[in-house]
Design an enzyme around this catalytic site. Structure first.
Site, mmCIF file in Angstrom:
data_model
loop_
_atom_site.group_PDB
_atom_site.id
_atom_site.type_symbol
_atom_site.label_atom_id
_atom_site.label_comp_id
_atom_site.label_asym_id
_atom_site.label_seq_id
_atom_site.Cartn_x
_atom_site.Cartn_y
_atom_site.Cartn_z
ATOM 1 N N VAL A 42 122.437 -7.277 -11.692
ATOM 2 C CA VAL A 42 122.022 -6.686 -12.930
ATOM 3 C C VAL A 42 121.425 -5.550 -12.900
ATOM 4 C CG1 VAL A 42 122.349 -8.721 -14.472
ATOM 5 C CG2 VAL A 42 120.123 -8.123 -13.661
ATOM 6 N N LYS A 43 120.535 -5.237 -11.812
ATOM 7 C CA LYS A 43 119.504 -4.159 -11.630
ATOM 8 C C LYS A 43 118.741 -3.617 -12.531
ATOM 9 C CE LYS A 43 122.695 -2.410 -8.063
ATOM 10 N NZ LYS A 43 123.952 -3.397 -7.888
ATOM 11 N N ARG A 44 117.978 -4.740 -13.141
ATOM 12 C CA ARG A 44 117.280 -4.320 -14.274
ATOM 13 C C ARG A 44 116.000 -3.929 -14.059
ATOM 14 N NH1 ARG A 44 121.939 -4.630 -16.548
ATOM 15 N NH2 ARG A 44 122.361 -5.777 -18.292
#
Length: 323
Positions: A104-106
């Site tokens: 998700v690379k949040r």
């Protein structure tokens, strides 16, 4: 949670994570047509098609692998039906005993970062009931905002026994535009007796500074020999991978870039420790689109799931050949 991943890797003798990153062009015609027969040419049809595609593949490979990594962007492109397919995929994989790494690379800061952390790894209270938004075991996070952005994720990891993988050196060709930039030592730069050449040699590329932070963030978040704070280091840069393996002795490394992006088994050895642990290698298109490759064309589109199973077996043998 990282200790659970390691246990599954050892049980299945497969340091492999399969990226469930579906595009419409990856879905066999019959699966797409069946979804459109029920939902017409709508986003609901797309969501149903990618869910059925994922489910069929997972049913054929879950006994071979320890984990999957769904890339949420592939689902978000289909709006709410895509997110529903993502959630169904995550839940189903967990029912099959797989560890789920949400790609998700949040990141953000303050309450926004905490909301991302709670949504994907933690929980929220509705009245007196504790509920989860999504159900991943681990996720990928972007370190660009520094400790303010990472701390909420680490806090949830410690509280809920979850893990994160911090982007350190990514596999894409343009990653060096920022990640390889050398940052000069401020103390050295202020000294008049240091030459320009010495100053440059004393500097560190950004990815090494991020690696040092990974060590710092994970120091009080250990789960056995490894930290709940891992790192993403691309297979396409093995020399950098070797250096980062030494710099992050307690970080498990998630390695993208194998197969479709050019990474080979030979390039993977530096990411592992001598005992064969320390890294898990991702393949996405190489597995879920195996039926479209010449090497597996004998399976045909009808048996796309069987092609994926064979691709996993081949990948497992390939990676284990380096030990």
């Amino acid at each position: 949670m990282i200790s659970q991943l390691i246990k599954k890797i050892q049980e299945k003798k497969a340091p492999i994570v399969v990226g469930l990153d579906p595009m419409i062009s990856y879905v066999p015609k019959a699966v797409m047509e069946d979804a459109m027969a029920r939902y017409e040419e709508t986003l609901d049809a797309a969501g149903e098609a990618i869910w059925q595609f994922n489910k069929a593949i997972v049913d054929k490979i879950f006994d071979l692998i320890p984990a999957v990594k769904p890339q949420i962007a592939m689902y978000e492109q289909f709006g709410v039906p895509g997110i529903i397919a993502y959630d169904k995929t995550v839940r189903y994989c967990k029912q099959k005993g797989l560890i789920v790494i949400g790609d998700v690379k949040r990141n953000d800061i303050g309450t926004s970062s905490a909301a991302y952390a709670n949504g994907h790894l933690g929980s929220i209270m509705i009245g007196r009931t504790e509920l989860r938004g999504f159900h991943e075991d681990m996720i990928t996070v972007n370190p660009y905002l520094g400790t303010d952005g990472i701390k909420p994720f680490v806090d949830v990891c410690k509280e809920k026994d979850r893990s994160i993988f911090v982007l350190v050196k990514t596999s894409n060709p343009s990653s060096g535009e920022f990640q390889d930039r050398v940052l000069l030592d401020e103390e050295q730069a202020d000294r008049e007796d240091v030459s320009a050449e010495e100053l440059i040699r004393s500097g560190k590329p950004l990815y090494e500074l991020v690696a040092e932070k990974v060590n710092e963030w994970g120091a009080d978040c250990m789960d056995g020999d490894y930290s709940e704070v891992g790192a993403v280091v691309g297979a396409t840069y093995p020399a950098m991978g070797a250096a980062l393996r030494k710099l992050m002795p307690h970080a498990y490394i998630l390695v993208p870039g194998y197969g479709a992006q050019g990474g080979t088994a030979a390039s993977l050895r530096p990411y592992f420790n001598k005992d064969g642990l320390g890294a898990i290698v991702n393949s996405s298109r190489g597995i879920i689109c195996a039926y479209q490759q010449n090497a597996y064309k004998e399976f045909g589109e009808e048996h796309f799931d069987e092609a994926s199973r064979q691709a996993v077996l081949d990948m497992r043998d390939d990676i284990n050949s380096i030990f």
